[in-house]
Design a protein around this motif. Structure first.
Motif, PDB file in Angstrom:
ATOM      1  N   SER A 161      -5.438  -4.596   0.406  1.00 16.86           N
ATOM      2  CA  SER A 161      -4.042  -4.587  -0.109  1.00 16.86           C
ATOM      3  C   SER A 161      -3.156  -3.379  -0.196  1.00 16.86           C
ATOM      4  CB  SER A 161      -4.079  -5.222  -1.634  1.00 16.86           C
ATOM      5  OG  SER A 161      -4.730  -6.560  -1.734  1.00 16.86           O
ATOM      6  N   GLY A 162      -3.947  -2.343  -0.225  1.00 20.24           N
ATOM      7  CA  GLY A 162      -3.452  -0.973  -0.290  1.00 20.24           C
ATOM      8  C   GLY A 162      -3.038  -0.543   0.797  1.00 20.24           C
ATOM      9  N   PHE A 163      -3.708  -0.972   2.124  1.00 18.11           N
ATOM     10  CA  PHE A 163      -3.242  -0.768   3.481  1.00 18.11           C
ATOM     11  C   PHE A 163      -1.749  -1.437   3.553  1.00 18.11           C
ATOM     12  CE2 PHE A 163      -2.663  -1.170   7.995  1.00 18.11           C
ATOM     13  CZ  PHE A 163      -3.068   0.108   8.379  1.00 18.11           C
ATOM     14  N   VAL A 164      -1.624  -2.653   3.152  1.00 18.04           N
ATOM     15  CA  VAL A 164      -0.243  -3.309   3.290  1.00 18.04           C
ATOM     16  C   VAL A 164       0.768  -2.754   2.622  1.00 18.04           C
ATOM     17  CG1 VAL A 164       0.902  -5.521   2.633  1.00 18.04           C
ATOM     18  CG2 VAL A 164      -1.338  -5.425   3.721  1.00 18.04           C
ATOM     19  N   GLN A 165       0.474  -2.166   1.375  1.00 16.11           N
ATOM     20  CA  GLN A 165       1.502  -1.250   0.757  1.00 16.11           C
ATOM     21  C   GLN A 165       1.666   0.031   1.087  1.00 16.11           C
ATOM     22  OE1 GLN A 165       3.066  -2.804  -1.682  1.00 16.11           O
ATOM     23  NE2 GLN A 165       1.648  -4.540  -2.003  1.00 16.11           N
ATOM     24  N   LEU A 166       0.707   0.616   1.995  1.00 16.39           N
ATOM     25  CA  LEU A 166       0.810   1.983   2.569  1.00 16.39           C
ATOM     26  C   LEU A 166       1.829   1.830   3.737  1.00 16.39           C
ATOM     27  CD1 LEU A 166      -0.065   4.677   2.751  1.00 16.39           C
ATOM     28  CD2 LEU A 166      -1.944   4.110   4.001  1.00 16.39           C
ATOM     29  N   THR A 167       1.714   0.462   4.391  1.00 11.34           N
ATOM     30  CA  THR A 167       2.668   0.636   5.548  1.00 11.34           C
ATOM     31  C   THR A 167       4.195   0.740   4.989  1.00 11.34           C
ATOM     32  OG1 THR A 167       1.210  -1.341   6.415  1.00 11.34           O
ATOM     33  CG2 THR A 167       3.378  -1.465   7.347  1.00 11.34           C
ATOM     34  N   THR A 168       4.701   0.228   3.918  1.00 14.76           N
ATOM     35  CA  THR A 168       5.835   0.339   3.532  1.00 14.76           C
ATOM     36  C   THR A 168       6.300   2.016   3.509  1.00 14.76           C
ATOM     37  OG1 THR A 168       5.943  -1.608   2.299  1.00 14.76           O
ATOM     38  CG2 THR A 168       7.783  -0.072   1.785  1.00 14.76           C
ATOM     39  N   GLY A 224     -16.248  -3.543   2.751  1.00 17.00           N
ATOM     40  CA  GLY A 224     -16.585  -2.732   4.066  1.00 17.00           C
ATOM     41  C   GLY A 224     -15.645  -3.548   5.406  1.00 17.00           C
ATOM     42  N   THR A 225     -15.707  -4.649   5.276  1.00 13.38           N
ATOM     43  CA  THR A 225     -14.872  -5.264   6.251  1.00 13.38           C
ATOM     44  C   THR A 225     -13.259  -4.807   6.170  1.00 13.38           C
ATOM     45  OG1 THR A 225     -14.666  -7.351   5.023  1.00 13.38           O
ATOM     46  CG2 THR A 225     -16.574  -7.220   6.520  1.00 13.38           C
ATOM     47  N   SER A 226     -12.793  -4.856   4.792  1.00 13.22           N
ATOM     48  CA  SER A 226     -11.584  -4.374   4.605  1.00 13.22           C
ATOM     49  C   SER A 226     -11.325  -2.756   4.878  1.00 13.22           C
ATOM     50  CB  SER A 226     -11.245  -4.676   3.089  1.00 13.22           C
ATOM     51  OG  SER A 226     -11.313  -5.881   2.596  1.00 13.22           O
ATOM     52  N   PHE A 227     -12.168  -2.234   4.557  1.00  9.62           N
ATOM     53  CA  PHE A 227     -12.201  -0.662   5.003  1.00  9.62           C
ATOM     54  C   PHE A 227     -12.309  -0.555   6.369  1.00  9.62           C
ATOM     55  CE2 PHE A 227     -14.591   3.308   6.084  1.00  9.62           C
ATOM     56  CZ  PHE A 227     -13.564   4.399   5.380  1.00  9.62           C
ATOM     57  N   GLY A 237      -6.761   0.173  11.863  1.00 12.12           N
ATOM     58  CA  GLY A 237      -5.211   0.204  11.613  1.00 12.12           C
ATOM     59  C   GLY A 237      -4.658   1.673  11.731  1.00 12.12           C
ATOM     60  N   ALA A 238      -5.293   2.469  10.848  1.00 10.13           N
ATOM     61  CA  ALA A 238      -4.905   3.707  10.617  1.00 10.13           C
ATOM     62  C   ALA A 238      -4.952   4.628  11.912  1.00 10.13           C
ATOM     63  CB  ALA A 238      -5.611   4.614   9.753  1.00 10.13           C
ATOM     64  N   ILE A 239      -6.140   4.367  12.574  1.00  9.62           N
ATOM     65  CA  ILE A 239      -6.118   4.909  14.073  1.00  9.62           C
ATOM     66  C   ILE A 239      -5.328   4.639  14.909  1.00  9.62           C
ATOM     67  CG2 ILE A 239      -7.805   5.020  16.141  1.00  9.62           C
ATOM     68  CD1 ILE A 239     -10.204   4.892  13.834  1.00  9.62           C
ATOM     69  N   ILE A 269       2.314  -2.724  15.009  1.00 10.95           N
ATOM     70  CA  ILE A 269       1.007  -2.947  15.630  1.00 10.95           C
ATOM     71  C   ILE A 269      -0.311  -2.562  14.779  1.00 10.95           C
ATOM     72  CG2 ILE A 269      -0.384  -2.529  17.775  1.00 10.95           C
ATOM     73  CD1 ILE A 269       2.220  -2.363  19.306  1.00 10.95           C
ATOM     74  N   GLY A 270      -0.304  -1.515  14.326  1.00 11.62           N
ATOM     75  CA  GLY A 270      -1.381  -0.861  13.436  1.00 11.62           C
ATOM     76  C   GLY A 270      -1.299  -1.897  12.220  1.00 11.62           C
ATOM     77  N   CYS A 271      -0.182  -2.316  11.640  1.00 14.50           N
ATOM     78  CA  CYS A 271      -0.312  -3.336  10.465  1.00 14.50           C
ATOM     79  C   CYS A 271      -0.840  -4.615  10.722  1.00 14.50           C
ATOM     80  CB  CYS A 271       1.204  -3.498  10.206  1.00 14.50           C
ATOM     81  SG  CYS A 271       1.164  -4.635   8.519  1.00 14.50           S
ATOM     82  N   VAL A 272      -0.717  -5.173  11.597  1.00 13.71           N
ATOM     83  CA  VAL A 272      -1.209  -6.178  12.266  1.00 13.71           C
ATOM     84  C   VAL A 272      -2.716  -6.252  12.738  1.00 13.71           C
ATOM     85  CG1 VAL A 272      -0.515  -6.593  14.854  1.00 13.71           C
ATOM     86  CG2 VAL A 272      -0.711  -8.650  13.383  1.00 13.71           C
ATOM     87  N   VAL A 273      -3.194  -5.333  13.472  1.00  9.70           N
ATOM     88  CA  VAL A 273      -4.341  -4.951  13.687  1.00  9.70           C
ATOM     89  C   VAL A 273      -5.280  -4.912  12.499  1.00  9.70           C
ATOM     90  CG1 VAL A 273      -6.081  -3.523  14.681  1.00  9.70           C
ATOM     91  CG2 VAL A 273      -4.035  -3.802  16.115  1.00  9.70           C
ATOM     92  N   ALA A 274      -4.820  -4.098  11.462  1.00 10.06           N
ATOM     93  CA  ALA A 274      -5.584  -3.963  10.234  1.00 10.06           C
ATOM     94  C   ALA A 274      -5.657  -5.325   9.394  1.00 10.06           C
ATOM     95  CB  ALA A 274      -4.849  -2.907   9.309  1.00 10.06           C
TER      96      ALA A 274
END
Length: 508
Positions: free
Chosen positions: A253-260, A390-393, A399-401, A417-422
């Motif tokens: 969930s944090g990654f999704v918020q980080l996308t913004t 672990g899978t989320s990380f 996604g970050a890469i 693209i990074g968002c959808v990959v993650a």
């Protein structure tokens, strides 16, 4: 050691007066219907729909009246608050849901009160620390928009408090009270924001009424202090659970918020606003997934200890099948009608929103269909929590890469693209793990989902290229829905076996 035992519903549940307060009333409810998902699902959906609908309505008002730039600023504040709340209040809410439910199912309501009080005290301290973190990190990063920083801090307090109270209510089983309160808070917050916008306010302060309403609701429903004390081993189990939960939720969930925040930093506030507009359109699907997860979590927590693997397998299969049919239907329809949908909801200024929406819908489908699988892992044990985290990380890392590689050359499309990959990896990995562990028969279902989504994407791209007029797109979308329903007719029957008897009983 924490143990969970399935208990039979009590024919004479204690009244609120006999229970001795708000928390005791919550506890008695879960003891009555530990594994019943019908009524709980309806109440959970109302609870999750209310704040989600309030956010959706507020975003629509801000986007329409204030434009993409203001929507980008407000969504940045909301995402900052959501991201920080995942550090402690979110895991505390999950811990409340799990350990309060476990205590009630084990016939120990006093333990449930102690757990609620223990977590509540720490959430208050965490909220103060998180607000300091938001202010301090903004100062160190050189953020010059003081209003966004202040509004982010206020939103952090409101969102964190409400998230914890929701987790506590779901664990305690007081679904009806929570649903009513959520409706009232959503109405008050949305009305306050609308009034500020109509008065001409075009700053991030327009979303503060939402935070204030959440704080008031949390204060009113906050659990009273309990006199008991948890044993050292019990506190350690809760802390370990929360550490793993924080690790997983920050990565997913944090990654999704980080996308913004990344969208704002790489494409500016206007692009962040267009991203927020697309994200708003996916909000109803995310709400449904969250409601199902909140309902399944305490039930599966009890099942893992008090039932056989076949019972758990049946519950996960049932929820996955129904979700697959429902979410894929909505996603495919929105993919085909992305262009007219964005035009209707947001208007012509949001020219990039349609293709952003395509990316978000693919990620939403993957994460939503995987909700029962993720819940099956996280509700089983701390080891299951660790696997899910672990899978989320891993998904967030890839996604970050992808961002680091693509954003310098692909720009805004690299962000998506990074968002959808993650998000796809975050949903796919737990899905595969549960598939293999419980020996699910999901091969045919998975192929069907991939096929119908690929077909919808093709039709959506052709519609964007103008290969047919606007009237044909809804017809094609309807044809895809009919075909999908015919293919998944077993899931329609499953949904009716869950909903139908309750509707008949209510009518009687």
């Amino acid at each position: 050691m924490w143990t969970v035992a399935a208990t039979e519903p009590s024919s004479n549940p204690p009244s609120d007066d006999e229970a001795g307060g708000a928390v005791r009333s919550r506890v008695s409810y879960l003891g009555r219907a530990d594994h019943d998902l019908g009524t709980k699902s309806a109440l959970a959906i109302v609870t999750k729909v209310s704040p989600g609908l309030a956010t959706l309505t507020t975003n629509l008002l801000v986007g329409r009246l204030g434009g993409a730039h203001l929507l980008g600023l407000t969504q940045t504040a909301i995402s900052t608050a959501a991201l920080t709340s995942l550090a402690y209040p979110g895991p505390a809410a999950s811990a409340a849901s799990r350990f309060v439910a476990a205590s009630v199912a084990a016939g120990d309501p006093e333990k449930a009160r102690v757990v609620a009080s223990y977590l509540a005290r720490r959430v208050v301290f965490a909220i103060v620390c998180l607000i300091g973190l938001v202010i301090g990190s903004s100062f160190l990063a050189g953020v010059d928009n003081t209003t966004v920083v202040v509004v982010s801090s206020v939103m952090t307090a409101g969102l964190s408090a409400r998230i914890f109270v929701e987790g506590l209510h779901f664990g305690g089983g007081e679904g009806r009270r929570l649903a009513v309160g959520s409706l009232a808070v959503a109405a008050a917050g949305t009305a306050g924001s609308a009034i500020l916008l109509l008065l001409g306010n075009r700053t991030p302060w327009v979303i503060v009424p939402v935070a204030v309403a959440n704080v008031i609701f949390a204060v009113v429903t906050w659990p009273p202090r309990a006199s008991g004390v948890l044993k050292r081993g019990e506190r350690r189990a809760i802390r370990h659970f929360m550490i793993i939960a924080a690790f997983g939720t920050l990565a997913s969930s944090g990654f999704v918020q980080l996308t913004t925040i990344v969208a704002n930093a790489s494409g500016g506030a206007s692009f962040a606003g267009e991203y927020a507009a697309a994200l708003t359109l996916t909000t109803p699907l995310a709400i449904l997934a969250t409601a199902i997860s909140a309902t399944l979590f305490p039930a599966l927590s009890a099942m893992h200890a008090g039932s056989t693997a076949d019972v758990v397998r049946h519950r996960v299969t049932e929820a996955s099948s129904i979700l697959t049919w429902l979410i894929a239907t909505a996603v495919c329809t929105m993919i085909i009608l992305a262009v007219p949908l964005v035009e209707f909801v947001w208007g012509s200024p949001y020219s990039n929103t349609w293709w952003i929406l395509q990316f978000l819908l693919i990620g939403t489908l993957a994460t939503t269909v995987a909700v029962p699988s993720v819940t099956a892992l996280t509700s089983s044990s701390n080891k299951g929590m660790l696997i899910s985290a672990g899978t989320s990380f891993f998904g967030a890392l890839i996604g970050a890469i992808t961002w680091l590689v693509l954003i310098p050359t692909a720009g805004e499309r690299g962000v998506m693209i990074g968002c959808v990959v993650a998000t796809v990896l975050t949903g796919l990995l737990p899905y595969v793990i549960v598939w293999r562990h419980y020996r699910m028969r999901w091969a045919r279902s998975t192929i069907e989902v991939v096929g119908i989504v690929a077909l919808s994407i093709g039709l959506g791209v052709l519609a964007r290229e103008g290969l047919w007029n606007g009237f044909l797109a809804p017809v094609l979308a309807l044809a895809v829905i009919v075909a999908w329903t015919v293919i998944r007719y077993r899931d329609v029957r499953r949904a009716w076996t869950v909903i139908g008897p309750r509707l008949k009983r209510k009518k009687t």
